[in-house]
Design an enzyme around this catalytic site. Sequence first.
Site, PDB file in Angstrom:
ATOM      1  N   HIS A  37       0.841  -1.203   0.000  1.00  0.00           N
ATOM      2  CA  HIS A  37       0.000   0.000   0.000  1.00  0.00           C
ATOM      3  C   HIS A  37       0.877   1.256   0.000  1.00  0.00           C
ATOM      4  CE1 HIS A  37      -2.719  -2.925   2.277  1.00  0.00           C
ATOM      5  NE2 HIS A  37      -3.438  -2.629   1.217  1.00  0.00           N
ATOM      6  N   ASP A 150      -3.166  -7.490  -7.622  1.00  0.00           N
ATOM      7  CA  ASP A 150      -4.532  -7.838  -8.005  1.00  0.00           C
ATOM      8  C   ASP A 150      -4.692  -7.517  -9.492  1.00  0.00           C
ATOM      9  OD1 ASP A 150      -5.902  -8.319  -5.204  1.00  0.00           O
ATOM     10  OD2 ASP A 150      -4.601  -6.587  -5.009  1.00  0.00           O
TER      11      ASP A 150
HETATM   12  P1  AMP Z   1      -6.349  -4.022  -0.469  1.00  0.00           P
HETATM   13  O1  AMP Z   1      -6.252  -3.188   0.763  1.00  0.00           O
HETATM   14  O2  AMP Z   1      -5.823  -5.401  -0.290  1.00  0.00           O
HETATM   15  O3  AMP Z   1      -7.707  -3.959  -1.118  1.00  0.00           O
HETATM   16  O4  AMP Z   1      -5.342  -3.363  -1.511  1.00  0.00           O
HETATM   17  C1  AMP Z   1      -5.420  -1.997  -1.842  1.00  0.00           C
HETATM   18  C2  AMP Z   1      -4.516  -1.741  -3.023  1.00  0.00           C
HETATM   19  O5  AMP Z   1      -3.181  -2.104  -2.676  1.00  0.00           O
HETATM   20  C3  AMP Z   1      -4.896  -2.578  -4.253  1.00  0.00           C
HETATM   21  O6  AMP Z   1      -4.742  -1.787  -5.420  1.00  0.00           O
HETATM   22  C4  AMP Z   1      -3.888  -3.692  -4.207  1.00  0.00           C
HETATM   23  O7  AMP Z   1      -3.617  -4.267  -5.471  1.00  0.00           O
HETATM   24  C5  AMP Z   1      -2.665  -2.987  -3.662  1.00  0.00           C
HETATM   25  N1  AMP Z   1      -1.736  -3.955  -3.080  1.00  0.00           N
HETATM   26  C6  AMP Z   1      -2.014  -4.902  -2.153  1.00  0.00           C
HETATM   27  N2  AMP Z   1      -0.918  -5.657  -1.918  1.00  0.00           N
HETATM   28  C7  AMP Z   1       0.053  -5.186  -2.730  1.00  0.00           C
HETATM   29  C8  AMP Z   1       1.414  -5.551  -2.963  1.00  0.00           C
HETATM   30  N3  AMP Z   1       1.996  -6.568  -2.325  1.00  0.00           N
HETATM   31  N4  AMP Z   1       2.127  -4.854  -3.864  1.00  0.00           N
HETATM   32  C9  AMP Z   1       1.547  -3.812  -4.532  1.00  0.00           C
HETATM   33  N5  AMP Z   1       0.276  -3.421  -4.361  1.00  0.00           N
HETATM   34  C10 AMP Z   1      -0.461  -4.092  -3.473  1.00  0.00           C
END
Ligand code: AMP
Length: 306
Positions: A37, A150
């Site tokens: 994030h 994702d």
């Molecule tokens: P989430 O809180 O899991 O819904 O993720 C929020 C955003 O952070 C989404 O765009 C995810 O794809 C991105 N994200 C989550 N994990 C990662 C990671 N390991 N590397 C890069 N972006 C990430």
Amino acid sequence: MEVMSTILQLKQFIYHKKEQKQTIGFVPTMGYLHEGHKSLMQKAKSECDIVILSIFVNPLQFGPNEDFEVYPRDINRDLQIAKDVNVDVVFSPSVEEMYPSEVYTKVSVSNLTSRLCGASRPGHFDGVSTVVMKLLNIVEPDKAYFGQKDAQQVAVIEQMVFDLNMNVEIVPCPIVREKDGLALSSRNVYLNDDERVQAIKLFEALDQSELWIDEKNVTIEELERHLYDHITSAPLAMIDYIEILSYPDLQPIEGNDSVSQLLAEKEIIIALAVKFGKTRLIDNRIYSNNTMNVKRQPDLGGIVYV
Ligand code: AMP
């Protein structure tokens, strides 16, 4: 840094910033923030005048037997991380603020959602595209940042923005990993010690795929078998899917050409979803004919694919 929980408050803030001709970068998340994030927030900060981070665990994108209730949450820790990265506003609305009454209108992106997580999690992407549409309408950012972790979500959101002529640039950001290669995820905290050790098989399989493609000249079917064998050598791994599709249209690839031949014409994605105990992990690698560069980013404490 300001913390806001109402849509009105946020809209008023944005109205003034737009009047001052400030550009707005938006990072939507479900919180329990980690370096993945953080990399999105940093990129937004480097490209926009104002960065808005949303933290909202969106009930619409969870199935009835999924982990909405127990999804990890720690708002105080999240606020500190956002502050450290100089985010300007954290928007953290309640479920009632986002959905004050029953939702009659949903955004549904077809075709791209029929496979991978769309097949394993029915309704998930309708929930994602609906909440992202709402958030983009509220924030009206110039740019919105999404992680390639994702990858299907990125494809779906880009399609939605294209189909509906939305005025925002979607910026895909590279996957941030732990030092041993495990893709960072808020759900990694669910893993017990044994599961955490074995979870590395996803990254190993993706990493070895380069060798199988370049040196062993495998077909799609052979590559899928190699990936399957490698991941299932971890006794706790339960495969949800291992799929190789064209990217970003996410269609199956016909024929018996070797993967390296296919790469001359199209990008492909190797997409994995594997459960360890109750924890479902996803990971992927996208290949194009100018095969991915791997570089270490010591400041992020991990490996980033660019
Ligand atoms: P989430 O809180 O899991 O819904 O993720 C929020 C955003 O952070 C989404 O765009 C995810 O794809 C991105 N994200 C989550 N994990 C990662 C990671 N390991 N590397 C890069 N972006 C990430």
